[in-house]
Design a protein around this motif. Structure first.
Motif, PDB file in Angstrom:
ATOM      1  N   LEU A 199       0.872  -1.185   0.000  1.00 30.19           N
ATOM      2  CA  LEU A 199       0.000   0.000   0.000  1.00 30.19           C
ATOM      3  C   LEU A 199       0.904   1.227   0.000  1.00 30.19           C
ATOM      4  CD1 LEU A 199      -2.946  -0.656   2.486  1.00 30.19           C
ATOM      5  CD2 LEU A 199      -2.998  -0.680  -0.028  1.00 30.19           C
ATOM      6  N   HIS A 200       0.655   2.119  -0.943  1.00 32.77           N
ATOM      7  CA  HIS A 200       1.469   3.335  -1.077  1.00 32.77           C
ATOM      8  C   HIS A 200       0.769   4.468  -0.320  1.00 32.77           C
ATOM      9  CE1 HIS A 200       4.396   5.867  -3.309  1.00 32.77           C
ATOM     10  NE2 HIS A 200       3.413   6.755  -3.402  1.00 32.77           N
ATOM     11  N   CYS A 201       1.489   5.059   0.627  1.00 32.48           N
ATOM     12  CA  CYS A 201       0.889   6.089   1.495  1.00 32.48           C
ATOM     13  C   CYS A 201       1.602   7.415   1.246  1.00 32.48           C
ATOM     14  CB  CYS A 201       1.055   5.682   2.958  1.00 32.48           C
ATOM     15  SG  CYS A 201       0.339   4.068   3.318  1.00 32.48           S
ATOM     16  N   ASP A 202       0.887   8.385   0.728  1.00 36.37           N
ATOM     17  CA  ASP A 202       1.459   9.674   0.337  1.00 36.37           C
ATOM     18  C   ASP A 202       1.322  10.691   1.463  1.00 36.37           C
ATOM     19  OD1 ASP A 202       2.314   9.348  -2.448  1.00 36.37           O
ATOM     20  OD2 ASP A 202       0.202   8.920  -2.832  1.00 36.37           O
ATOM     21  N   ILE A 203       2.457  11.109   2.006  1.00 40.34           N
ATOM     22  CA  ILE A 203       2.455  12.082   3.110  1.00 40.34           C
ATOM     23  C   ILE A 203       2.903  13.439   2.555  1.00 40.34           C
ATOM     24  CG2 ILE A 203       3.330  12.563   5.432  1.00 40.34           C
ATOM     25  CD1 ILE A 203       1.963   9.793   5.293  1.00 40.34           C
TER      26      ILE A 203
ATOM     27  N   VAL B 214       5.792   4.101   2.348  1.00 46.33           N
ATOM     28  CA  VAL B 214       5.472   5.469   2.761  1.00 46.33           C
ATOM     29  C   VAL B 214       6.311   6.472   1.973  1.00 46.33           C
ATOM     30  CG1 VAL B 214       5.478   7.072   4.714  1.00 46.33           C
ATOM     31  CG2 VAL B 214       4.698   4.711   5.023  1.00 46.33           C
ATOM     32  N   HIS B 215       5.631   7.288   1.197  1.00 43.55           N
ATOM     33  CA  HIS B 215       6.264   8.286   0.329  1.00 43.55           C
ATOM     34  C   HIS B 215       6.175   9.641   1.024  1.00 43.55           C
ATOM     35  CE1 HIS B 215       6.052  10.449  -3.872  1.00 43.55           C
ATOM     36  NE2 HIS B 215       7.137  10.759  -3.206  1.00 43.55           N
ATOM     37  N   LEU B 216       7.300  10.082   1.559  1.00 44.16           N
ATOM     38  CA  LEU B 216       7.328  11.327   2.326  1.00 44.16           C
ATOM     39  C   LEU B 216       7.580  12.512   1.397  1.00 44.16           C
ATOM     40  CD1 LEU B 216       9.565  10.179   5.324  1.00 44.16           C
ATOM     41  CD2 LEU B 216       7.066  10.440   5.304  1.00 44.16           C
ATOM     42  N   MET B 217       6.553  13.289   1.151  1.00 43.71           N
ATOM     43  CA  MET B 217       6.723  14.522   0.375  1.00 43.71           C
ATOM     44  C   MET B 217       6.736  15.663   1.383  1.00 43.71           C
ATOM     45  SD  MET B 217       4.241  13.481  -2.754  1.00 43.71           S
ATOM     46  CE  MET B 217       3.508  12.174  -1.775  1.00 43.71           C
ATOM     47  N   ILE B 218       7.791  15.646   2.218  1.00 48.84           N
ATOM     48  CA  ILE B 218       7.889  16.624   3.307  1.00 48.84           C
ATOM     49  C   ILE B 218       9.306  17.189   3.342  1.00 48.84           C
ATOM     50  CG2 ILE B 218       6.122  15.410   4.669  1.00 48.84           C
ATOM     51  CD1 ILE B 218       8.298  14.326   6.503  1.00 48.84           C
TER      52      ILE B 218
ATOM     53  N   ILE C  55       7.690   3.572 -10.135  1.00 43.83           N
ATOM     54  CA  ILE C  55       7.227   4.716 -10.925  1.00 43.83           C
ATOM     55  C   ILE C  55       5.922   5.197 -10.306  1.00 43.83           C
ATOM     56  CG2 ILE C  55       6.135   3.197 -12.659  1.00 43.83           C
ATOM     57  CD1 ILE C  55       7.904   6.335 -13.749  1.00 43.83           C
ATOM     58  N   ASP C  56       5.825   6.521 -10.125  1.00 44.54           N
ATOM     59  CA  ASP C  56       4.712   7.079  -9.344  1.00 44.54           C
ATOM     60  C   ASP C  56       4.140   8.317 -10.030  1.00 44.54           C
ATOM     61  OD1 ASP C  56       2.930   7.821  -7.377  1.00 44.54           O
ATOM     62  OD2 ASP C  56       4.461   8.418  -5.921  1.00 44.54           O
ATOM     63  N   GLY C  57       2.886   8.202 -10.457  1.00 45.61           N
ATOM     64  CA  GLY C  57       2.169   9.357 -10.999  1.00 45.61           C
ATOM     65  C   GLY C  57       1.631   9.097 -12.391  1.00 45.61           C
TER      66      GLY C  57
HETATM   67 ZN    ZN Z   1       3.427   8.765  -4.066  1.00 46.69          ZN
END
Ligand code: ZN
Ligand code: DX5
Length: 222
Positions: free
Chosen positions: A33-37, A66-70, A175-177
């Motif tokens: 499960l991909h979790c976008d933060i 867990v994908h940290l966009m922080i 690959i994401d998006g």
């Molecule tokens: Zn993502």
């Protein structure tokens, strides 16, 4: 023939029914499960944080990617691990000391990934590639689900696969998006497909899932 991993992005889920959404996805043949933060600073959007991740951990039986966009991810790594992250992916552009962060994630017993914005060349990873478990190549500008795949990113994925072979690394390429059965076929070198809107919001998720796997497999066979 290797099997591509599928990581649905919960950003596209109905947050009012998160447990049911997770159960519906996990009845299918998904892998992570991909979790976008998102923090509203590194990206112009705010998604969810630690308490929601804890809830996801409680209801999921899959590894949490867990994908940290922080900004400054180094300040929060321990807390995301306590909340249930299995794979921690931070952005190359968000921290001055990626190597130190990879070492800390590994010391805490978790997998470490580095994400690259579309305009960041894969060559920045040349030296660190053998040390990491995953590279998340962003095929949209991070911050929102439901955007269109940026075509030049397909070349980056190809260059990253060549670089990986050259330095004898084994990091997975994610690959994401904007991933759909059509765009999945443009990145045959990817090992992990993140799919938000195309999969999570589909009325027939099983059909999209098998179309994603097939699109990807077909390209490998030609
Ligand atoms: Zn993502
Ligand atoms: C974008 C996120 C993605 C997003 C993917 O910033 O990192 O993971 O949820 O969503 P889709 O598949 O709809 O582009």
């Amino acid at each position: 023939m290797r099997r591509v991993l599928i990581a649905p992005s919960l950003l596209a889920a109905d947050f009012g029914h998160l447990a049911e959404e997770i159960a519906a996805l996990e009845r299918l043949d998904i892998d992570w499960l991909h979790c976008d933060i998102m923090d509203g600073a590194f990206v112009p959007n705010i998604s969810f944080g630690l308490p929601v991740l804890e809830a996801i951990r409680k209801y999921s039986h899959k590894p949490l990617d867990v994908h940290l966009m922080i900004q400054a991810p180094e300040l929060y790594i321990e807390r995301f691990i306590e909340a249930g992250a299995d794979i921690l992916t931070f952005h190359w552009e968000a921290t001055p000391h990626p190597d130190r962060l990879v070492q800390r994630i590994h010391a805490l017993g978790k997998k470490a990934g580095i994400a690259l914005n579309p305009a960041t060349p894969v060559e920045v990873l040349q030296d660190i590639l053998p040390e990491i478990d995953l590279v998340c190549v962003m095929s949209v500008n991070p911050g929102f689900g439901g955007q269109q795949f940026i075509p030049y990113v397909a070349h980056k994925v190809r260059r990253l696969a060549a670089l990986r072979a050259e330095v004898q690394a084994s990091a997975l390429i994610e690959i994401d998006g904007g991933i759909t059965p059509e765009t999945a076929a443009w990145v045959p070198e990817a090992d992990v497909l993140v799919a938000g809107n195309s999969l999570v919001r589909a009325s027939d998720k099983a059909a999209i899932l098998s179309a994603l796997r097939q699109a990807h497999t077909k390209r490998w066979e030609v």
